[in-house]
Enzyme design. Structure first.
Site, PDB file in Angstrom:
ATOM      1  CG  ASP A  93       3.306   8.663   7.797  1.00 50.29           C
ATOM      2  OD1 ASP A  93       3.465   8.142   8.917  1.00 50.29           O
ATOM      3  OD2 ASP A  93       2.937   8.014   6.810  1.00 50.29           O
ATOM      4  N   GLY A  95       0.099   8.933  10.006  1.00 47.69           N
ATOM      5  CA  GLY A  95      -0.761   7.761   9.941  1.00 47.69           C
ATOM      6  C   GLY A  95      -2.042   8.034   9.169  1.00 47.69           C
ATOM      7  N   GLY A  96      -2.359   9.306   8.998  1.00 48.14           N
ATOM      8  CA  GLY A  96      -3.610   9.673   8.332  1.00 48.14           C
ATOM      9  C   GLY A  96      -3.690   9.123   6.912  1.00 48.14           C
ATOM     10  CG  PHE A  97      -1.317   8.875   2.607  1.00 49.72           C
ATOM     11  CD1 PHE A  97      -1.939   9.724   1.702  1.00 49.72           C
ATOM     12  CD2 PHE A  97      -0.723   7.718   2.132  1.00 49.72           C
ATOM     13  CE1 PHE A  97      -1.969   9.420   0.345  1.00 49.72           C
ATOM     14  CE2 PHE A  97      -0.740   7.407   0.773  1.00 49.72           C
ATOM     15  CZ  PHE A  97      -1.367   8.266  -0.116  1.00 49.72           C
ATOM     16  CG  ASP A 147      -3.126  15.392   6.606  1.00 48.35           C
ATOM     17  OD1 ASP A 147      -2.811  14.264   7.057  1.00 48.35           O
ATOM     18  OD2 ASP A 147      -2.783  15.771   5.480  1.00 48.35           O
ATOM     19  CG  ASP A 267       7.649  10.998   1.325  1.00 47.62           C
ATOM     20  OD1 ASP A 267       6.963  12.034   1.212  1.00 47.62           O
ATOM     21  OD2 ASP A 267       7.147   9.865   1.396  1.00 47.62           O
ATOM     22  CB  CYS A 305      25.188   4.855 -12.086  1.00 42.66           C
ATOM     23  SG  CYS A 305      24.804   4.687 -10.336  1.00 42.66           S
ATOM     24  CB  CYS A 307      25.506   3.243  -7.143  1.00 40.60           C
ATOM     25  SG  CYS A 307      24.766   1.830  -7.974  1.00 40.60           S
ATOM     26  CB  CYS A 310      26.504   1.045 -11.626  1.00 41.18           C
ATOM     27  SG  CYS A 310      24.717   1.189 -11.822  1.00 41.18           S
ATOM     28  CG  HIS A 336      20.881   1.901  -9.918  1.00 42.22           C
ATOM     29  ND1 HIS A 336      21.968   2.549 -10.467  1.00 42.22           N
ATOM     30  CD2 HIS A 336      19.788   2.327 -10.614  1.00 42.22           C
ATOM     31  CE1 HIS A 336      21.552   3.329 -11.452  1.00 42.22           C
ATOM     32  NE2 HIS A 336      20.233   3.211 -11.569  1.00 42.22           N
TER      33      HIS A 336
HETATM   34 ZN   LIG Z   1      24.047   2.534 -10.101  1.00 48.57          ZN
END
Ligand SMILES: [Zn+2]
Length: 378
Positions: A93, A95-97, A147, A267, A305, A307, A310, A336
């Protein structure tokens, strides 16, 4: 050109886009979710783990890396990819935010923004030129224009002068950008909830011919229906042949609703931040694994799930680790949640491929509980 977008197809039910973005560090399929690695690390995750769960692009924050360790050190290391050992794509990004959200004391001038370091209190100055210089040193694949992101709600008059300044800053960013051959700079469309100002902002920025465009100033506290309405009139203003990025959005319902409105990239710190609180996103909705009722629950966080977390660890064990403040607990929930969102985007892409994203949305919202009155955002 450093960034190329390829539109593969649009969903017949919703108009959502299936695409592919090519960067100097590989390609990724869209719509996609980008995990956030603020300080050149997605908190508690190794780059190898991010790869394993299917992440191809991550985001890192210019403001934070500028303050610590300093962009010169990252540049000396050979750039951000080599510094953090991530060979996939990186978006930074501007840096503005952070200047607008973290710093209480700031003074916005045409030249740039004077503000105080949120850690040390030291006086700092960020401008379009400075934001380009830092991002050129970091060497990200996708850079963001500097911005102003006004808070919600902001008056029409304030927003109008802000949008106009952001357009002037965008021109200065293009001029100051030293590496357009291997870093793609995206323009950011602002304008808050005002259709006329979004139109003006889009017209200004599209005329500057950036390789991609973001929609900024959403997910700053406005209700969901406002976000969707703004997307409804903003995405049609964006070029079809360039990637579209909705900044700061990461709840499952907003990812699906954003994709339906033609957004390609998202994001958010949400999945990683709530993970460290012991909150998980699951196929049946939000699950707070810290809760006492899971003390003797030896099943996985989400039985649908696949992953690493899990497949191997129980709710009871993870609850115990998180309550005891053990890093491993944060790692398991972070893994997860990121896996959940990356798989969700994979399902969204598959649904677009099969022209059934509308049906997918309906089934997902029903199962997740978004259709219930007073449903939580995630
Ligand atoms: Zn999971």
């Amino acid at each position: 050109m450093a960034i190329k977008y390829e539109l593969i197809k649009t969903d017949k039910q919703t108009g959502a886009r299936l695409g592919r973005v090519h960067t100097p560090h590989g390609s990724f399929d869209t719509p996609t979710f980008m995990p956030v690695g603020t300080l050149a690390t997605v908190k508690t995750m190794a780059p190898e783990e991010l790869k394993e769960m299917g992440a191809n692009i991550i985001l890192s924050n210019t403001y934070h890396l500028w303050l610590r360790p300093g962009e010169d050190i990252v540049e000396e290391a050979g750039g951000l990819h080599s510094f953090m050992n991530w060979d996939g794509s990186i978006l930074t990004d501007s840096g503005g935010f952070q200047v607008f959200s973290l710093s209480k004391l700031r003074d916005i001038q045409e030249e740039g923004v004077h503000f105080r370091n949120h850690i040390s209190g030291e006086k700092l100055f960020l401008s379009p030129e400075k934001a380009m210089h830092i991002q050129n040193s970091l060497g990200s694949d996708i850079m963001m224009a500097f911005d102003e992101c006004p808070p919600y709600p902001a008056s029409y008059d304030y927003m109008k002068s802000s949008v106009e300044r952001t357009s002037r800053w965008a021109e200065r960013c293009l001029e100051a950008h030293k590496r357009p051959h291997d870093q793609g700079l995206f323009g950011i469309i602002q304008g808050g909830e005002y259709e006329e100002l979004r139109r003006q902002s889009a017209r200004d920025l599209v005329s500057l011919d950036f390789p991609g465009y973001a929609i900024g100033g959403l997910s700053v506290g406005e209700p969901k229906d406002v976000m969707n309405r703004v997307l409804d009139f903003t995405t049609p203003l964006m070029p079809e042949n360039k990637p579209r990025y909705l900044m700061g959005v990461g709840s499952p319902d907003s990812l699906i609703d954003g994709a339906i409105r033609g957004v390609d990239m998202f994001d958010c710190v949400l999945p990683t931040r709530i993970a460290r609180n012991g909150t998980c996103m699951t196929s049946k909705g939000r699950l707070v694994v810290r809760n006492a009722k899971y003390a003797r629950d030896f099943g996985p966080i989400d039985d649908a799930c696949t992953c690493h977390t899990c497949r191997n660890y129980s709710r009871a064990y993870i609850r115990h680790l998180i309550k005891a403040n053990e890093t491993f607990g944060f790692r398991l929930t972070t893994y997860h949640n990121l896996h959940f969102l990356l798989k969700l985007m994979e399902q969204v892409r598959e649904a677009i491929r099969q022209d059934r994203l509308g049906d997918f949305r309906e089934a997902f919202f029903e199962q997740y509980g978004f259709n219930k009155p007073n449903a939580k955002n995630f």
